[in-house]
Design a protein around this motif. Sequence first.
Motif, PDB file in Angstrom:
ATOM      1  N   ASN A 221       1.141 -10.647  25.189  1.00 44.85           N
ATOM      2  CA  ASN A 221       0.744 -10.259  23.833  1.00 44.85           C
ATOM      3  C   ASN A 221       0.025  -8.917  23.886  1.00 44.85           C
ATOM      4  O   ASN A 221      -0.664  -8.609  24.860  1.00 44.85           O
ATOM      5  N   VAL A 222       0.219  -8.132  22.859  1.00 48.14           N
ATOM      6  CA  VAL A 222      -0.212  -6.734  22.895  1.00 48.14           C
ATOM      7  C   VAL A 222      -1.717  -6.575  22.776  1.00 48.14           C
ATOM      8  O   VAL A 222      -2.250  -5.481  23.008  1.00 48.14           O
ATOM      9  N   HIS A 223      -2.443  -7.650  22.438  1.00 50.56           N
ATOM     10  CA  HIS A 223      -3.894  -7.581  22.318  1.00 50.56           C
ATOM     11  C   HIS A 223      -4.612  -8.079  23.574  1.00 50.56           C
ATOM     12  O   HIS A 223      -5.848  -8.085  23.621  1.00 50.56           O
ATOM     13  N   GLY A 224      -3.873  -8.503  24.581  1.00 52.26           N
ATOM     14  CA  GLY A 224      -4.480  -8.972  25.820  1.00 52.26           C
ATOM     15  C   GLY A 224      -5.251 -10.269  25.668  1.00 52.26           C
ATOM     16  O   GLY A 224      -6.139 -10.567  26.472  1.00 52.26           O
ATOM     17  N   LEU A 225      -4.923 -11.073  24.668  1.00 48.42           N
ATOM     18  CA  LEU A 225      -5.594 -12.351  24.439  1.00 48.42           C
ATOM     19  C   LEU A 225      -5.211 -13.318  25.557  1.00 48.42           C
ATOM     20  O   LEU A 225      -4.025 -13.548  25.806  1.00 48.42           O
ATOM     21  N   THR A 226      -6.205 -13.884  26.235  1.00 46.54           N
ATOM     22  CA  THR A 226      -5.913 -14.823  27.310  1.00 46.54           C
ATOM     23  C   THR A 226      -5.624 -16.211  26.755  1.00 46.54           C
ATOM     24  O   THR A 226      -5.970 -16.519  25.607  1.00 46.54           O
ATOM     25  N   ALA A 227      -5.020 -17.048  27.593  1.00 54.41           N
ATOM     26  CA  ALA A 227      -4.752 -18.421  27.160  1.00 54.41           C
ATOM     27  C   ALA A 227      -6.054 -19.156  26.849  1.00 54.41           C
ATOM     28  O   ALA A 227      -6.135 -19.913  25.875  1.00 54.41           O
ATOM     29  N   ALA A 228      -7.083 -18.931  27.668  1.00 56.98           N
ATOM     30  CA  ALA A 228      -8.374 -19.587  27.430  1.00 56.98           C
ATOM     31  C   ALA A 228      -8.962 -19.161  26.094  1.00 56.98           C
ATOM     32  O   ALA A 228      -9.492 -19.987  25.333  1.00 56.98           O
ATOM     33  N   GLU A 229      -8.874 -17.866  25.778  1.00 56.42           N
ATOM     34  CA  GLU A 229      -9.371 -17.373  24.492  1.00 56.42           C
ATOM     35  C   GLU A 229      -8.547 -17.940  23.334  1.00 56.42           C
ATOM     36  O   GLU A 229      -9.093 -18.269  22.275  1.00 56.42           O
ATOM     37  N   ALA A 230      -7.235 -18.079  23.550  1.00 56.20           N
ATOM     38  CA  ALA A 230      -6.370 -18.621  22.501  1.00 56.20           C
ATOM     39  C   ALA A 230      -6.676 -20.101  22.249  1.00 56.20           C
ATOM     40  O   ALA A 230      -6.743 -20.538  21.098  1.00 56.20           O
ATOM     41  N   TRP A 231      -6.875 -20.888  23.314  1.00 51.34           N
ATOM     42  CA  TRP A 231      -7.227 -22.303  23.138  1.00 51.34           C
ATOM     43  C   TRP A 231      -8.567 -22.433  22.413  1.00 51.34           C
ATOM     44  O   TRP A 231      -8.730 -23.298  21.543  1.00 51.34           O
ATOM     45  N   ALA A 232      -9.520 -21.564  22.763  1.00 56.67           N
ATOM     46  CA  ALA A 232     -10.827 -21.602  22.101  1.00 56.67           C
ATOM     47  C   ALA A 232     -10.679 -21.260  20.615  1.00 56.67           C
ATOM     48  O   ALA A 232     -11.317 -21.883  19.755  1.00 56.67           O
ATOM     49  N   ALA A 233      -9.848 -20.273  20.315  1.00 56.93           N
ATOM     50  CA  ALA A 233      -9.619 -19.899  18.915  1.00 56.93           C
ATOM     51  C   ALA A 233      -8.950 -21.039  18.158  1.00 56.93           C
ATOM     52  O   ALA A 233      -9.270 -21.320  17.000  1.00 56.93           O
ATOM     53  N   LEU A 234      -8.025 -21.729  18.818  1.00 58.84           N
ATOM     54  CA  LEU A 234      -7.347 -22.854  18.188  1.00 58.84           C
ATOM     55  C   LEU A 234      -8.342 -23.960  17.843  1.00 58.84           C
ATOM     56  O   LEU A 234      -8.270 -24.574  16.778  1.00 58.84           O
ATOM     57  N   ALA A 235      -9.278 -24.193  18.730  1.00 55.21           N
ATOM     58  CA  ALA A 235     -10.294 -25.225  18.489  1.00 55.21           C
ATOM     59  C   ALA A 235     -11.227 -24.844  17.331  1.00 55.21           C
ATOM     60  O   ALA A 235     -11.822 -25.725  16.700  1.00 55.21           O
ATOM     61  N   ARG A 236     -11.341 -23.546  17.043  1.00 54.79           N
ATOM     62  CA  ARG A 236     -12.204 -23.082  15.952  1.00 54.79           C
ATOM     63  C   ARG A 236     -11.442 -22.946  14.639  1.00 54.79           C
ATOM     64  O   ARG A 236     -11.976 -22.398  13.676  1.00 54.79           O
ATOM     65  N   GLY A 237     -10.220 -23.392  14.582  1.00 53.52           N
ATOM     66  CA  GLY A 237      -9.460 -23.284  13.341  1.00 53.52           C
ATOM     67  C   GLY A 237      -8.251 -22.383  13.423  1.00 53.52           C
ATOM     68  O   GLY A 237      -7.559 -22.162  12.428  1.00 53.52           O
ATOM     69  N   GLY A 238      -7.972 -21.831  14.598  1.00 53.03           N
ATOM     70  CA  GLY A 238      -6.750 -21.063  14.786  1.00 53.03           C
ATOM     71  C   GLY A 238      -6.847 -19.591  14.463  1.00 53.03           C
ATOM     72  O   GLY A 238      -5.808 -18.940  14.261  1.00 53.03           O
ATOM     73  N   ARG A 239      -8.062 -19.041  14.424  1.00 56.69           N
ATOM     74  CA  ARG A 239      -8.219 -17.614  14.154  1.00 56.69           C
ATOM     75  C   ARG A 239      -8.853 -16.919  15.342  1.00 56.69           C
ATOM     76  O   ARG A 239      -9.838 -17.388  15.905  1.00 56.69           O
ATOM     77  N   ALA A 240      -8.235 -15.789  15.721  1.00 54.85           N
ATOM     78  CA  ALA A 240      -8.800 -14.926  16.755  1.00 54.85           C
ATOM     79  C   ALA A 240      -8.872 -13.525  16.151  1.00 54.85           C
ATOM     80  O   ALA A 240      -7.954 -12.723  16.291  1.00 54.85           O
ATOM     81  N   GLY A 241      -9.971 -13.264  15.442  1.00 53.78           N
ATOM     82  CA  GLY A 241     -10.072 -12.024  14.692  1.00 53.78           C
ATOM     83  C   GLY A 241      -9.052 -12.028  13.566  1.00 53.78           C
ATOM     84  O   GLY A 241      -8.993 -12.955  12.755  1.00 53.78           O
ATOM     85  N   ALA A 242      -8.193 -10.997  13.550  1.00 55.10           N
ATOM     86  CA  ALA A 242      -7.166 -10.908  12.513  1.00 55.10           C
ATOM     87  C   ALA A 242      -5.898 -11.662  12.885  1.00 55.10           C
ATOM     88  O   ALA A 242      -4.942 -11.687  12.112  1.00 55.10           O
ATOM     89  N   LEU A 243      -5.870 -12.291  14.051  1.00 54.17           N
ATOM     90  CA  LEU A 243      -4.674 -12.974  14.539  1.00 54.17           C
ATOM     91  C   LEU A 243      -4.726 -14.466  14.234  1.00 54.17           C
ATOM     92  O   LEU A 243      -5.806 -15.051  14.115  1.00 54.17           O
ATOM     93  N   THR A 244      -3.552 -15.058  14.131  1.00 54.30           N
ATOM     94  CA  THR A 244      -3.426 -16.509  13.981  1.00 54.30           C
ATOM     95  C   THR A 244      -2.896 -17.089  15.278  1.00 54.30           C
ATOM     96  O   THR A 244      -1.906 -16.588  15.830  1.00 54.30           O
ATOM     97  N   VAL A 245      -3.556 -18.128  15.756  1.00 50.73           N
ATOM     98  CA  VAL A 245      -3.147 -18.808  16.994  1.00 50.73           C
ATOM     99  C   VAL A 245      -2.659 -20.205  16.637  1.00 50.73           C
ATOM    100  O   VAL A 245      -3.270 -20.905  15.827  1.00 50.73           O
TER     101      VAL A 245
END
Length: 418
Positions: A73-97
């Motif tokens: 992914n072009v933002h360098g989001l790691t899998a760990a960061e993506a799982w954490a974002a998913l647990a918080r409602g699926g948002r990683a800044g302006a991105l949807t996980v």
Amino acid sequence: MNGLAEAACSFALTRWVSRKSRPDFERWQATALRRFLDRDLPRAPFYRHAPAQLTDLPVTDKALLMGRFEDFNVHGLTAAEAWAALARGGRAGALTVGASTGTSGNRGLFVISEAEKYRWLGAILAKAAPDLVWRGMRVAVILPQNTGLYDSARKSRLIKLAFFDLTLGPESWRGALEAFDPTVIIAPPKMLRHFAAANFRLRPRRVFSAAETLDPVDRPVIEDFFRLPLDQIYMATEGLFAVTCRHGGLHLAEDSVFFEFEPAGEGLVTPLVTAFRRQTQIMARYRMNDLLRLSKEPCRCGSPLRCVDEIVGRMDDVFRLTSPDGPILFTPDVLRNAVLKADRRIDDFRLVQTGPETVELRLPPTLADDAAAAAHQAVRALLEMRKAVATLTLIRAPLPLETSRKLRRVECRLELAR
């Protein structure tokens, strides 16, 4: 461009492309694919450079993607960061996980931008319900997990969308679903069959099977109940891959995905997909786990997009057995047909490979004994015909509605048995 404008442009593009001839479409697709390879793919660290041609790229799969998620992914989001974002409602800044439901315990992640989310909305509306959009739609989505993909639909005044959590069980939301009175229903076939068995009060104008393999035994039950043709949406973590047209053709989404096909035997193929309209998480020559039977003839609707006759199942559920002549494979459709053709009274079953040489056939106790015996004999005859070394056990047990996992009537649990 704002979200709804993105959706409108995507809707218009999808409809425009569907009116092209096949040669004109292939020229348009080649241009779009080349632009993706030159402009978007090199932004992902895994690739860095544009290839001379698509086939210069390596084949990728879920294990590689999940092991090096930040490189795809072009933002360098790691899998760990993506799982954490998913647990918080699926948002990683302006991105949807989002994530898959994990049919076999191996969940996959995806990340998309706001623009991509609205492009997806425009495309699926153009394919699934272009005639209903302008009248207003009430869409009921019944899946094991909500994702941010559907949030974009809630921004439109023409669409009312309600999500019903499959894992909570239909008894927890039946009243709310019936009160919502959806005009479009998107649900797994097992749930659509349950609506028929439990006589839910529903009057949709369009019904889509999604998230599970649609077995032939389910279609007539669902269509008789709703008095509508049953359509399909073939979608996975990796993207939208096919939608049924109004003439019944299940069209591949070649207007956003370039498909390559690897032969899998028995006239089946597995797809390699390159999603050339995705710009955040790059999917190029990604090997899917699905078994498809491609149509040999174009659809009478006139669309240039190729059709799939059947989504047979998953490569994971191919039975792998031994014989005196060496290893042999049985695809899910061959196994399923052996059971269903044994007796017309059979409308549900489970056929599971539990070990290297063991197979279980589960049938409900309400099925007549002679029908159960016929199914047992049919599967045994199939195995013997190919000299498979296997013990087949018939088990009579209830087959309850399972909402915590996908329905797989033919399932290989060989990896779990090892």
